[in-house]
Write a protein that holds these residues in place. Structure first.
Motif, PDB file in Angstrom:
ATOM      1  N   UNK A   1       0.839  -1.194   0.000  1.00 54.43           N
ATOM      2  CA  UNK A   1       0.000   0.000   0.000  1.00 54.43           C
ATOM      3  C   UNK A   1       0.875   1.246   0.000  1.00 54.43           C
ATOM      4  N   UNK A   2       0.567   2.181  -0.884  1.00 59.97           N
ATOM      5  CA  UNK A   2       1.386   3.384  -1.001  1.00 59.97           C
ATOM      6  C   UNK A   2       0.770   4.519  -0.199  1.00 59.97           C
ATOM      7  N   UNK A   3       1.622   5.308   0.413  1.00 57.99           N
ATOM      8  CA  UNK A   3       1.157   6.487   1.136  1.00 57.99           C
ATOM      9  C   UNK A   3       0.907   7.611   0.135  1.00 57.99           C
ATOM     10  N   UNK A   4      -0.047   8.473   0.434  1.00 61.62           N
ATOM     11  CA  UNK A   4      -0.295   9.630  -0.427  1.00 61.62           C
ATOM     12  C   UNK A   4       0.852  10.631  -0.274  1.00 61.62           C
ATOM     13  N   UNK A   5       0.972  11.542  -1.267  1.00 62.07           N
ATOM     14  CA  UNK A   5       2.050  12.540  -1.215  1.00 62.07           C
ATOM     15  C   UNK A   5       1.969  13.382   0.052  1.00 62.07           C
ATOM     16  N   UNK A   6       0.747  13.707   0.451  1.00 64.91           N
ATOM     17  CA  UNK A   6       0.580  14.548   1.643  1.00 64.91           C
ATOM     18  C   UNK A   6       1.039  13.831   2.907  1.00 64.91           C
ATOM     19  N   UNK A   7       0.755  12.523   2.984  1.00 69.88           N
ATOM     20  CA  UNK A   7       1.218  11.746   4.137  1.00 69.88           C
ATOM     21  C   UNK A   7       2.744  11.723   4.152  1.00 69.88           C
ATOM     22  N   UNK A   8       3.326  11.465   2.980  1.00 72.04           N
ATOM     23  CA  UNK A   8       4.791  11.401   2.893  1.00 72.04           C
ATOM     24  C   UNK A   8       5.418  12.739   3.275  1.00 72.04           C
ATOM     25  N   UNK A  11       5.228  13.080   6.941  1.00 75.21           N
ATOM     26  CA  UNK A  11       6.086  12.071   7.561  1.00 75.21           C
ATOM     27  C   UNK A  11       7.559  12.491   7.465  1.00 75.21           C
ATOM     28  N   UNK A  12       7.943  12.987   6.290  1.00 75.36           N
ATOM     29  CA  UNK A  12       9.344  13.388   6.105  1.00 75.36           C
ATOM     30  C   UNK A  12       9.670  14.744   6.716  1.00 75.36           C
ATOM     31  N   UNK A  13       8.680  15.637   6.734  1.00 73.19           N
ATOM     32  CA  UNK A  13       8.878  16.958   7.342  1.00 73.19           C
ATOM     33  C   UNK A  13       7.777  17.240   8.353  1.00 73.19           C
ATOM     34  N   UNK A  14       7.779  16.491   9.450  1.00 74.86           N
ATOM     35  CA  UNK A  14       6.685  16.696  10.407  1.00 74.86           C
ATOM     36  C   UNK A  14       6.706  18.121  10.967  1.00 74.86           C
ATOM     37  N   UNK A  15       5.515  18.734  11.067  1.00 73.71           N
ATOM     38  CA  UNK A  15       5.390  20.082  11.612  1.00 73.71           C
ATOM     39  C   UNK A  15       5.207  20.001  13.127  1.00 73.71           C
ATOM     40  N   UNK A  16       5.773  20.960  13.825  1.00 72.27           N
ATOM     41  CA  UNK A  16       5.455  21.153  15.248  1.00 72.27           C
ATOM     42  C   UNK A  16       5.743  19.942  16.136  1.00 72.27           C
ATOM     43  N   UNK A  70      -1.155  12.338  10.556  1.00 71.11           N
ATOM     44  CA  UNK A  70      -2.427  12.811  11.111  1.00 71.11           C
ATOM     45  C   UNK A  70      -2.194  13.797  12.243  1.00 71.11           C
ATOM     46  N   UNK A  71      -1.235  13.489  13.128  1.00 71.16           N
ATOM     47  CA  UNK A  71      -1.022  14.394  14.256  1.00 71.16           C
ATOM     48  C   UNK A  71      -0.279  15.657  13.809  1.00 71.16           C
ATOM     49  N   UNK A  72       0.617  15.525  12.823  1.00 73.08           N
ATOM     50  CA  UNK A  72       1.320  16.693  12.298  1.00 73.08           C
ATOM     51  C   UNK A  72       0.311  17.664  11.677  1.00 73.08           C
TER      52      UNK A  72
END
Lengths: 137, 175
Positions: A1-8, A11-16, A70-72
């Motif tokens: 299963x592939x993650x969407x671009x927004x998830x990636x 995930x790669x640049x988590x905010x806050x 989701x939490x980011x």
């Protein structure tokens, strides 16, 4: 299963990512978990007394990419919102924004639970907090 | 419960003997092997296929104590996904969070120490789980199933810590 671009992206640049002082009267902390995958999520908000607006939000999540995203995303959305507006954030909003597949919907549920837990913690501290401007004591 | 029934293990027990389970699996598989039904009417051939699939699923699920307990719990409406985190005590979540953060910063020596500590916690929990299995087998009531749910929730977190400590140890060794 592939993650969407927004998830990636989240995930790669988590905010806050990070922590706020738990003992601060203006900080609300929510810690929630999903036992089916063993994820744990901590989400904190800092509310401005004068305006009633959330001006800081931080998270720390140990779990899969979707739980982190989701939490980011939740912390991004929380900043600038009033507590009541924040309370209205639904897990389905997160699912739509991140295009989460059905098997990852529980990650968005976890984020919604974390938001609500943080707000409830903030409200529970209200008894010992100075009343916000415009609110009768 | 279909999986227990498929292997002739009614009434369902949480504690099962691994050798006995395997013997039953082989016997039932032979009994329902589709080759033995090749000259039978299509309906019977179909039944043999379905039974073989069921027997395979049953064996794969029941041979693992955790998978077996999850199956029995879900048959009683206590599946992990229905819990929404409410069955995990807040102090456990906080502890897991702290341990994970410590692990992020750990060097090889600390990671090895953590790994040993988490593995010991997992072994202790499995011992506790065996006791809870026996209690439900002796008296299969919902009151005796709820503690199994709570222990499995706890176990998932500790198993993840073991996994993450192993990863941290590998990372430390590579650098």
């Amino acid at each position: 299963m592939a993650y969407s671009d927004k998830v990636l992206d989240h995930y790669n640049n988590p905010r806050n990512v990070g922590s706020l002082d738990k003992s601060d009267q203006n900080v609300g902390t929510g810690i929630v978990g999903a036992p089916e995958c063993g994820d744990v999520m901590k989400l904190q908000i800092k509310v401005n007394d004068a305006t009633g607006i959330i001006d800081e939000a931080k998270f720390k999540t140990f779990g899969c990419g979707s739980a982190i995203a989701s939490s980011s995303l939740a912390t991004e959305w929380l900043k600038g919102k009033t507590v009541d507006e924040a309370m209205a954030i639904k897990n389905t909003d997160i699912v739509n924004e991140l295009s989460l597949p059905p098997v990852k919907i529980h990650c968005s549920v976890l984020a919604e639970d974390a938001i609500k837990a943080a707000i409830n913690d903030y409200k529970a501290k209200g008894a010992t907090r100075k009343p916000a401007a415009g609110v009768e004591a | 419960m279909r999986y227990y029934e498929a292997l002739g293990l009614e009434p369902p027990r949480l504690k099962l003997d691994a050798a006995d389970l395997q013997k039953r699996f082989y016997a039932r598989s032979r009994e329902w092997h589709p080759d033995r039904f090749s000259t039978r009417p299509p309906a019977e051939q179909q039944t043999a296929l379905e039974m073989t699939a069921l027997i395979n699923d049953a064996f794969r699920t029941l041979r693992d104590p955790v998978g077996r307990a999850e199956y029995v719990l879900s048959e009683h409406g206590l599946e992990a996904s229905a819990q929404r985190g409410k069955d995990v005590p807040a102090d456990l979540l906080e502890e897991v969070l702290e341990l994970n953060m410590a692990l992020e910063e750990a060097d090889g020596e600390q990671a090895a120490r953590s790994l040993a500590q988490f593995e010991a916690a997992l072994a202790a929990l499995d011992g506790q789980l065996a006791g809870l299995f026996a209690a439900w087998d002796a008296a299969p009531s919902p009151d005796n199933l709820q503690p199994v749910r709570a222990a499995l929730n706890r176990r998932k977190y500790i198993a993840n810590l073991v996994r993450d400590a192993r990863k941290a140890l590998e990372t430390a060794r590579e650098s």
